[in-house]
Design an enzyme around this catalytic site. Structure first.
Site, PDB file in Angstrom:
ATOM      1  N   GLU A 288      38.447  36.410  73.198  1.00 42.33           N
ATOM      2  CA  GLU A 288      37.563  36.902  72.256  1.00 42.33           C
ATOM      3  C   GLU A 288      37.390  35.840  71.142  1.00 42.33           C
ATOM      4  O   GLU A 288      38.272  35.168  70.517  1.00 42.33           O
ATOM      5  CB  GLU A 288      38.270  38.005  71.421  1.00 42.33           C
ATOM      6  CG  GLU A 288      37.453  38.404  70.213  1.00 42.33           C
ATOM      7  CD  GLU A 288      38.448  39.581  69.294  1.00 42.33           C
ATOM      8  OE1 GLU A 288      39.638  40.072  69.929  1.00 42.33           O
ATOM      9  OE2 GLU A 288      38.269  39.377  67.983  1.00 42.33           O
TER      10      GLU A 288
ATOM     11  N   ARG B  82      33.620  33.127  63.212  1.00 48.38           N
ATOM     12  CA  ARG B  82      33.875  32.895  61.873  1.00 48.38           C
ATOM     13  C   ARG B  82      33.691  31.040  61.778  1.00 48.38           C
ATOM     14  O   ARG B  82      33.968  30.486  60.527  1.00 48.38           O
ATOM     15  CB  ARG B  82      35.284  32.928  61.579  1.00 48.38           C
ATOM     16  CG  ARG B  82      35.899  34.239  61.737  1.00 48.38           C
ATOM     17  CD  ARG B  82      37.311  34.540  61.488  1.00 48.38           C
ATOM     18  NE  ARG B  82      37.861  35.801  61.919  1.00 48.38           N
ATOM     19  CZ  ARG B  82      39.063  36.326  62.224  1.00 48.38           C
ATOM     20  NH1 ARG B  82      40.011  35.523  61.863  1.00 48.38           N
ATOM     21  NH2 ARG B  82      39.243  37.374  62.736  1.00 48.38           N
TER      22      ARG B  82
ATOM     23  N   LYS C 110      40.810  48.761  68.411  1.00 55.16           N
ATOM     24  CA  LYS C 110      41.427  47.489  67.883  1.00 55.16           C
ATOM     25  C   LYS C 110      42.199  48.014  66.734  1.00 55.16           C
ATOM     26  O   LYS C 110      41.586  48.744  65.537  1.00 55.16           O
ATOM     27  CB  LYS C 110      40.375  46.579  67.726  1.00 55.16           C
ATOM     28  CG  LYS C 110      41.223  45.231  66.438  1.00 55.16           C
ATOM     29  CD  LYS C 110      40.434  44.039  66.580  1.00 55.16           C
ATOM     30  CE  LYS C 110      40.712  42.981  65.483  1.00 55.16           C
ATOM     31  NZ  LYS C 110      40.525  41.638  65.903  1.00 55.16           N
TER      32      LYS C 110
HETATM   33  C1  3PG Z   1      41.820  39.121  64.213  1.00 51.33           C
HETATM   34  O1  3PG Z   1      40.824  38.894  63.608  1.00 51.33           O
HETATM   35  O2  3PG Z   1      42.041  39.902  64.991  1.00 51.33           O
HETATM   36  C2  3PG Z   1      43.005  38.475  63.364  1.00 51.33           C
HETATM   37  O3  3PG Z   1      42.509  37.434  62.529  1.00 51.33           O
HETATM   38  C3  3PG Z   1      44.059  37.966  64.314  1.00 51.33           C
HETATM   39  O4  3PG Z   1      45.181  38.051  63.674  1.00 51.33           O
HETATM   40  P1  3PG Z   1      46.431  36.882  63.770  1.00 51.33           P
HETATM   41  O5  3PG Z   1      45.686  35.698  63.242  1.00 51.33           O
HETATM   42  O6  3PG Z   1      47.457  37.661  62.761  1.00 51.33           O
HETATM   43  O7  3PG Z   1      46.784  36.944  65.192  1.00 51.33           O
END
Ligand code: 3PG
Length: 220
Positions: A42, A46, A130
């Site tokens: 994924e 950003r 999710k």
């Molecule tokens: C996301 O968008 O799913 C999160 O930013 C991922 O979270 P993590 O950086 O704690 O793995």
């Protein structure tokens, strides 16, 4: 294997959540994940590079499924589709996004963190979500509690997941897959250390395999 709404979370026990700052990292990064045993990722919307990164992976890396994450608006949804995304992940759920996902041929994994969001998603036919931000939203105890009223729903917890806790999450019957950014940090990408990303991936795959074999479920 063709990805669809039914099998998105069955395709992997780990969903890499990947921020890409330099579009030239996209292809070697996807190859490094594949080499380590994960053929899906994924790419989060950003950074200015994210959409082109998705396009390049789609066009240049065989045997890898690429989706878009951080899809927080209808505009981003359309841009992700136009870039060639094979699935869509959102951090939260609105009626507009829920409808766009229901109308789209692409699999959509909407983000939820509480019961009312799951109920909204169910109204549009979703049964895979999710769970975000997982650790900050109560982690494993919260997922166990949600499994009571929502026994037919499966989750991909994301946010605070890493090698240290992924197996604990995957042992929950309601968890089909875990997501996270720890496999592909920007510093390793910047150094071009694809071997380190492959190694992290192999370690994560081994930990996930141990957990899913105990459970007798899932594939990686
Ligand atoms: C996301 O968008 O799913 C999160 O930013 C991922 O979270 P993590 O950086 O704690 O793995």
């Amino acid at each position: 294997m063709q990805v669809n709404s039914e099998n998105l979370l069955e395709m992997t026990s780990i969903m890499p959540v990947v921020e890409i700052a330099d579009v030239d990292c996209a292809v070697p990064l996807a190859e490094a994940l594949k080499q380590g045993g994960i053929a899906i990722l994924e790419v989060v919307l950003r950074t200015p590079a994210s959409l082109e990164a998705i396009s390049r992976i789609r066009q240049e890396v065989t045997g890898v499924i690429v989706g878009a994450g951080t899809v927080t608006s209808l505009d981003k949804f359309q841009a992700a589709v136009d870039a060639g995304s094979e699935f869509i992940v959102t951090p939260g759920l609105t009626p507009a996004i829920a409808q766009a996902g229901a109308d789209s041929p692409l699999p959509v994994l909407p983000g939820i963190s509480r019961a009312s969001d799951i109920m909204l998603g169910q109204e549009y036919g979703y049964r895979a979500f999710k769970f975000f931000p997982a650790e900050a939203s109560g982690g494993i105890p919260a997922l166990k509690a949600l499994a009571g009223p929502f026994g037919d729903v499966v989750f991909c917890p994301t946010g605070g997941i890493g090698l240290h806790n992924l197996a604990d999450y995957l042992r929950l019957p309601s968890v089909a897959c875990v997501g996270g950014s720890w496999l592909t940090p920007l510093d390793l990408q910047g150094q071009g250390d694809w071997q380190a990303i492959t190694q992290r991936t192999e370690e994560a795959v081994a930990a996930a395999r141990g957990a899913t074999q105990e459970e007798g479920t899932g594939a990686i």
